[in-house]
Structures are given as C-alpha cells and as structure tokens.
Design an enzyme around this catalytic site. Structure first.
Site, PDB file in Angstrom:
ATOM      1  N   GLY A 125     -16.999 -27.145   2.257  1.00 26.97           N
ATOM      2  CA  GLY A 125     -16.306 -28.308   2.809  1.00 26.97           C
ATOM      3  C   GLY A 125     -15.906 -29.360   1.783  1.00 26.97           C
ATOM      4  O   GLY A 125     -14.814 -29.921   1.847  1.00 26.97           O
ATOM      5  N   HIS A 126     -16.776 -29.613   0.799  1.00 29.17           N
ATOM      6  CA  HIS A 126     -16.546 -30.805  -0.041  1.00 29.17           C
ATOM      7  C   HIS A 126     -15.435 -30.647  -1.059  1.00 29.17           C
ATOM      8  O   HIS A 126     -15.031 -31.630  -1.678  1.00 29.17           O
ATOM      9  CB  HIS A 126     -17.848 -31.280  -0.692  1.00 29.17           C
ATOM     10  N   CYS A 167     -21.631 -28.462 -12.403  1.00 34.94           N
ATOM     11  CA  CYS A 167     -23.024 -28.011 -12.352  1.00 34.94           C
ATOM     12  C   CYS A 167     -23.616 -27.882 -13.744  1.00 34.94           C
ATOM     13  O   CYS A 167     -24.812 -27.966 -13.928  1.00 34.94           O
ATOM     14  CB  CYS A 167     -23.131 -26.655 -11.654  1.00 34.94           C
ATOM     15  N   GLY A 212     -21.009 -23.850  -0.298  1.00 36.06           N
ATOM     16  CA  GLY A 212     -20.550 -22.701  -1.064  1.00 36.06           C
ATOM     17  C   GLY A 212     -21.707 -21.870  -1.598  1.00 36.06           C
ATOM     18  O   GLY A 212     -21.720 -20.636  -1.491  1.00 36.06           O
ATOM     19  N   THR A 213     -22.691 -22.523  -2.171  1.00 32.93           N
ATOM     20  CA  THR A 213     -23.815 -21.804  -2.776  1.00 32.93           C
ATOM     21  C   THR A 213     -24.541 -20.948  -1.748  1.00 32.93           C
ATOM     22  O   THR A 213     -24.861 -19.778  -2.011  1.00 32.93           O
ATOM     23  CB  THR A 213     -24.794 -22.820  -3.421  1.00 32.93           C
TER      24      THR A 213
END
Ligand code: PLP
Length: 414
Positions: free
Chosen positions: A203-204, A326, A73-74
């Site tokens: 994905g995660h 995070c 994503g990042t």
C-alpha cells in the site's frame, strides 16, 4: 531564500493520499466490526472487506478469492516464497531468483537454505535486466518456485516478466512469483498477461498507508500458510483482517490506475528533465535506458560517497536516498549495483532520486539547481581533503545519456 522541502524519495514511501485517508476514516470510526462476526457490525465489516478484495482483484485481472490481504510487501513476498517452497518440497528444493531482488525476496530465499533448499541466482546485465532464457536455463526438475521482480527499487529497471512467464508455462509445477511492489503505481499489472502465479504489492508505495499489502495467488496454487490461527483469508493468512487498511489499499490502487495515463508521462518528463541536469562529467545514470520506471532516476557519483551527497542534499532541503531505503544507514554496498558489475568504489557513489505523482515542475526546477551544486561542493571538499584538485573518478561516466525531453519511458504496460 530556500523554498519548501523537496521530497524525491517516493520509491521509499509515497505520501498518504487524502482520498485514501477519507476512505479509511469512516471504517476506523464506525466500521470497526470483526468481519468474522455474524452480527450486523461484523456483516458491515465483511461487506467492506469483500468490496476491497473485489477492487484489488479487478485491477490485477484476478478474482476476489485469489487475493490475500497481508501486512505489506515483505509479508506478501515471504508468504509467496516460503509458502510455495514448502508446498512444493515433496517435488524438489530449488528456488530461482534474480540477482537484483529486494532483500525481502533474497533473505527469504536464504532463510530457506537453512532448511535444505537450494537458491540459484540468475545474473543481470549492466542495466540490471535478466535474460528470460537464462531464467529458464536455471530451472531443473527440482525447481519449485521462481521469483523475479517486476521493477527494481534501486535502479528502476523493468524486468521482462511476460517473456519469463511465457517460458515458465512449459515447466509444470514451477510457480512464478513477481515482486510488483515498486511497479504497482506505474505499470499495468495483469496476472494473465504477465503469466505469474503469485504477485506481491504494498500500500505505501501507492499513497496508501504502511502496513498493508496483498498477495495474488492463482486459483489452484498450493501454498503453505506462514502464520497459523483462524481461518481468515481462506486459511492462507490467519489473523483478523484490517478492513480499513484493505479499503485503503483498494482505493490507492484504483486511483493509481485511473490517473496513470496522465501521471506517467508527466512524471517521466520531469524525471528526464532532472536527469539532464544531474548527469554530467563523473555522474552516470544507472539502470536501463528505456525499460525503467517513469519516476526513477538513479546515478553513481564518481569520487564521493552517495551517502555524503544524500546527507548534504537533505540539509539543502532535498530528500532522497542512496538506493534502497532498507539499506540506508548500513555500510553495505548495493548488491544490485554489484550484480550489474559496478566495482565497490563506484557503487558507493549511488544516489536515487525517485519522483512521485505529487512532484511539481517547480520542485524539479529547484532540484535541477540544487543537486549539481551540492555534488560539486561535496566533490571539492573531498578533493581538498585528499589533496586532489580534480576529484572526479574518470572511470564513471560510461552510462547511457538521459532520455531526450518529452520521451516517455517505462510505460510499456508491464
Ligand atoms: N519489494 C520492493 C521492490 C520494495 O521496494 C519494497 C519496499 O521498499 C518491498 C518489497 C517491501 O515492502 P514493504 O515495505 O511493504 O514491506
């Protein structure tokens, strides 16, 4: 005797699905060719990569050439924001984002400020929602990219992306990116219906592995690559592609879509049941009452720190977090809750319980007993320390009430 550990932190990461592992293993074992090689091993890898790309594209209502595989994503978000900003820099330097974006968006935008870009932040209401008119009002003729997340990772609020997309169609040359990392397991994501030019997934959060994601890039969109090397991914992302991980992402996404009609109402029901036990005097729900992800239960606990509660819950066999994974471990108060108007002291009471497709009735039953007891214990302990017999912050408690059992929320297809 306590039962097995309860995992209610699916917004941080979801357990790897066995089907995904099964799809990946043959590629790791035998299909390890480089998809850029012309020989048979390379061609086999290329064919698997092409298939994964087709499958991801189909889910998003896109074409295969519009999909760029990334490391998560990042990276997708950084490529979208920085790539769009630099591509449009001859026209202008204004970037518009919402005040509740994930740090991947906010910090990428802040980084661009160092190079002369200007960042406009659109405020949100007390439920964490932007007003599409305010997003449009923030656009000037120097604006190059707008980024508003599909759904928030801390409070689960779903943004009116299609409405924003519709308004942005009137502004030619302004690219629209949405961070759909949290939304992807739960909401239908059709890039045309949403009116977006760029969309990020990871994905995660879907039961795939960490370290893989994708960026949808609308055909004809000019994007400046953020890493340079080979010509992979149509020169938009250099580096030998991870075919096994691309296949894993496609498999996880396909499974999420296929199971959504059953999983979403089931999880929403469990979430609402849990909410009815957790919300009490001094514990208020945060986020939007109906426009929220079906798995998301976020609260502020008055009078105590969410971090203390999360730590105590962990010892009691329930894993959850204070908000964004995070930000866990940092002393920073949530920028999301701050943007929603929560005073710092209240925001410190943030607790996020995020369910997933693997969450069971029994786990929720046990969580319904554990969470209120643990909160009461921490409260009593901190009240005793402070010499306060009540220990409940009476300012908290004006949040909405939990949805009635059976109501399915956040499933309006966005
Ligand atoms: N955007 C949102 C909304 C997220 O929740 C996350 C992960 O927590 C990310 C972006 C970053 O994704 P990744 O962990 O794949 O880099």
């Amino acid at each position: 005797m306590p039962g097995p550990t309860i995992y209610l932190d699916h917004a941080a990461t979801a357990p790897l699905r066995p089907e995904v592992l099964d799809a990946m293993l043959p590629l790791l074992r035998d299909g390890w060719g480089n998809p850029s090689s012309a020989h048979a091993a390379g061609r086999r890898a290329r064919s698997a990569l092409d298939e994964a790309r087709e499958r991801v594209a189909a889910v998003l209502g896109a074409t295969a050439r519009e999909i760029v595989f990334t490391s998560g994503g990042t990276e997708s978000i950084n490529l979208a924001l920085k790539g769009a900003a630099w591509a449009g820099s001859a026209k202008g330097h204004r970037i518009v984002i919402s005040a509740v974006e994930h740090h991947a968006v906010e910090h990428a935008a802040r980084h661009l400020e160092r190079f002369g870009f200007e960042v406009a932040m659109v405020p949100v209401d007390r439920y964490g929602r932007v007003d599409p008119d305010e997003v449009e009002a923030a656009i000037t003729d120097r604006t190059v990219v707008v980024s508003v997340m599909t759904a928030n990772n801390e409070v689960g609020t779903i943004q009116p992306i299609a409405e924003i997309g519709e308004r942005l169609r009137r502004h030619r040359g302004v690219l629209f990116h949405t961070d759909a990392v949290q939304a992807a397991p739960w909401l239908a994501l059709d890039v045309d219906a949403l009116g977006v030019d760029l969309l990020s997934i990871a994905g995660h959060k879907l039961g795939g592995p960490k370290g893989v994601g994708a960026l949808y890039v609308r055909r004809g969109t000019n994007l400046v690559a953020q890493q340079h090397g080979g010509g992979q991914e149509r020169y938009r992302r250099a580096g030998t592609e991870d075919v096994a991980y691309a296949t894993a992402l496609a498999t996880a996404l396909d499974l999420a879509v296929a199971e959504r009609p059953v999983v979403v109402p089931r999880v929403a029901l469990l979430r609402d049941r849990l909410a009815s036990a957790v919300v009490a005097q001094g514990v208020a729900l945060t986020g939007h009452p109906t426009e929220r992800l079906p798995n998301s239960l976020s609260v502020v606990v008055g009078g105590v720190h969410g971090a203390e509660v999360a730590t105590a819950l962990d010892l009691d066999g329930l894993q959850c977090s204070t908000g964004s994974a995070c930000a866990t471990g940092s002393d920073e108060v949530s920028h999301v809750l701050a943007a929603m108007g929560f005073p710092e002291e209240e925001a410190r009471g943030a607790l996020r319980l995020s369910l997933g497709r693997t969450t069971t009735d029994d786990e929720v039953d046990r969580a319904m007993a554990i969470v209120p007891t643990t909160i009461a214990r921490i409260r009593d302990a901190s009240a005793a320390l402070a010499g306060d017999p009540i220990g409940v912050d009476s300012r908290t408690g004006d949040g909405y009430q939990p949805a009635a059992h059976g109501r399915s929320t956040g499933t309006d297809g966005r």
